[in-house]
Write an enzyme that holds these catalytic residues in place. Structure first.
Site, short mmCIF file in Angstrom:
data_model
loop_
_atom_site.label_atom_id
_atom_site.label_comp_id
_atom_site.label_asym_id
_atom_site.label_seq_id
_atom_site.Cartn_x
_atom_site.Cartn_y
_atom_site.Cartn_z
N ALA A 102 0.83 -1.21 0.00
CA ALA A 102 0.00 0.00 0.00
C ALA A 102 0.86 1.25 0.00
CB ALA A 102 -0.94 -0.01 1.21
N ASP A 103 1.89 1.27 0.81
CA ASP A 103 2.80 2.42 0.84
C ASP A 103 3.42 2.66 -0.54
OD1 ASP A 103 3.11 3.69 3.47
OD2 ASP A 103 3.65 1.71 4.17
#
Length: 409
Positions: free
Chosen positions: A170-171
């Protein structure tokens, strides 16, 4: 030659990964990225085992901050705010990933800064956006994996227990979306003369990323499944007699190629796998059947057979095997350079290759406050002014032998 973003000035107020990784891509493409750090430095410098005696560098920090400059400053002090105001007046892009409201309290919110300079492109990265019941949550990658469906799509077969992906997907995906949005905003500014406020939330990004194939059952309104069963389809990891490979047999030609490679003439006659639709319906059986054949021969023999029959395939590499892989070596995908106080390091080269304005690694990751003095001199501060800021702990400047003025625990 300079990269495609040469001449663009970026103020990077971000920490951890989602923001720093995004601005690193901009630095690779030629932007002058100035990392604004607190006096103690970005916390990711201390992530995992330290790589240097001073404890300034972790592998994660280097891989998210190469090619940048660093100004270490107390943003809450009057003198620090004055410095930042001067830097903002020269910037093309400001990127921040503080929790909602933090930049406004520092006098660095998007409305205030863009009122001063309508050409400014201001980027706010957050976990779940600036509205809704979760807005005050502290958010890290696993939180978004849980909310976005990624943990569900990784669920174990039979038990249906959700599982996290073992990388901060996600990052890093948010970083890519952010860098692309900045490029679009810069292009729009060339046409309109106006900047923009770009808001990128990790949850929004991952829903977009997962949707095309991960949410097929929910695409048509009114046709949602009453109940979704366990994710019992096995993955495409096949054990050979001496290792692991992956192979795909979606199209008719690929399946027929696998049948030829298997050496078993009866396999092609199996009605369960005769058409693309039937292979999809009977995917679990098909994958298990492939596994039975693949287990009988070595990795090298299977790759040779599958390549000869034009079946998509590859060895499944352990991470320690990637650097020496023949394709990686042929493409020269890994670069090496000297990281001060650490030694020789490896980094992947920028993935997007420009024929005219080449992207390249702009240099090592900076030490805490490595460029503080140069930045302040460029803003018109005298040597005496800078020394007073250092004495007052408004600014940190890295010494040539390691900064002993601030201990990093």
């Amino acid at each position: 030659m300079p990269g495609p973003l040469a001449g663009i000035r970026v103020l990077d107020f971000t920490a951890v990964v989602s923001g720093p990784f995004a601005t690193m891509f901009l630095a690779d493409q030629g932007a002058d990225v100035l990392k604004i750090e607190p006096i103690g430095g970005d916390s990711v410098r201390r992530s995992g085992a330290p790589l240097d005696k001073a404890g300034e560098f972790s592998a994660l920090f280097i891989s998210s901050n190469r090619g940048k400059r660093s100004l270490s400053i107390d943003m809450k002090s009057d003198a620090g705010r004055e410095v930042l105001a001067k830097l903002v007046s020269r910037a093309d892009v400001v990127v921040q990933n503080f929790r909602p409201g933090a930049m406004e309290r520092l006098g660095l919110g998007p409305e205030e800064l863009r009122a001063r300079d309508p050409r400014l492109i201001y980027v706010s990265i957050s976990g779940v956006g600036d509205t809704g019941p979760y807005v005050k949550k502290r958010v890290y990658d696993p939180i978004i994996q849980g909310l976005s469906g990624f943990a569900d799509i990784q669920s174990q077969a039979v038990t249906n227990r959700p599982q996290m992906i073992r990388t901060i997907v996600a990052d890093k995906t948010t970083s890519i979306f952010t860098a692309q949005a900045v490029s679009s905003a810069l292009y729009a500014r060339e046409k309109t003369g106006q900047g923009d406020h770009i808001q990128v939330a990790m949850l929004d990004v991952m829903l977009s990323y997962l949707w095309p194939e991960g949410m097929t059952q929910y695409t048509v309104v009114g046709a949602e499944p009453a109940e979704v069963g366990p994710n019992d389809r096995p993955d495409l990891v096949f054990k050979t007699s001496d290792g692991y490979i992956t192979a795909g047999t979606l199209s008719d030609s690929e399946w027929q190629g696998f049948c030829r490679a298997s050496g078993d003439p009866e396999l092609a006659a199996d009605a369960r796998f005769a058409t693309q639709r039937s292979r999809t319906v009977n995917a679990t059986a098909r994958i298990h059947k492939m596994g039975e054949y693949i287990a009988q021969r070595s990795t090298a023999e299977w790759l040779e057979r599958l390549d000869a029959n034009d079946v998509p395939c590859a060895p499944i590499l352990r991470r320690g095997e990637i650097i020496a892989n023949e394709q990686v070596v042929a493409r020269k995908l890994i670069a090496e350079f000297d990281q001060p106080t650490v030694g020789r390091v490896r980094q992947p080269k920028p993935a997007a290759r420009f024929e005219r304005s080449e992207a390249e690694i702009g240099g090592p990751a900076p030490r805490v406050g490595e460029h503080s003095r140069d930045v302040l001199l460029d803003l018109g501060y005298s040597a005496g002014d800078i020394d007073r800021m250092i004495a007052d702990k408004v600014v940190r400047v890295a010494s040539s032998e390691g900064d002993a003025s601030v201990s990093i625990k």
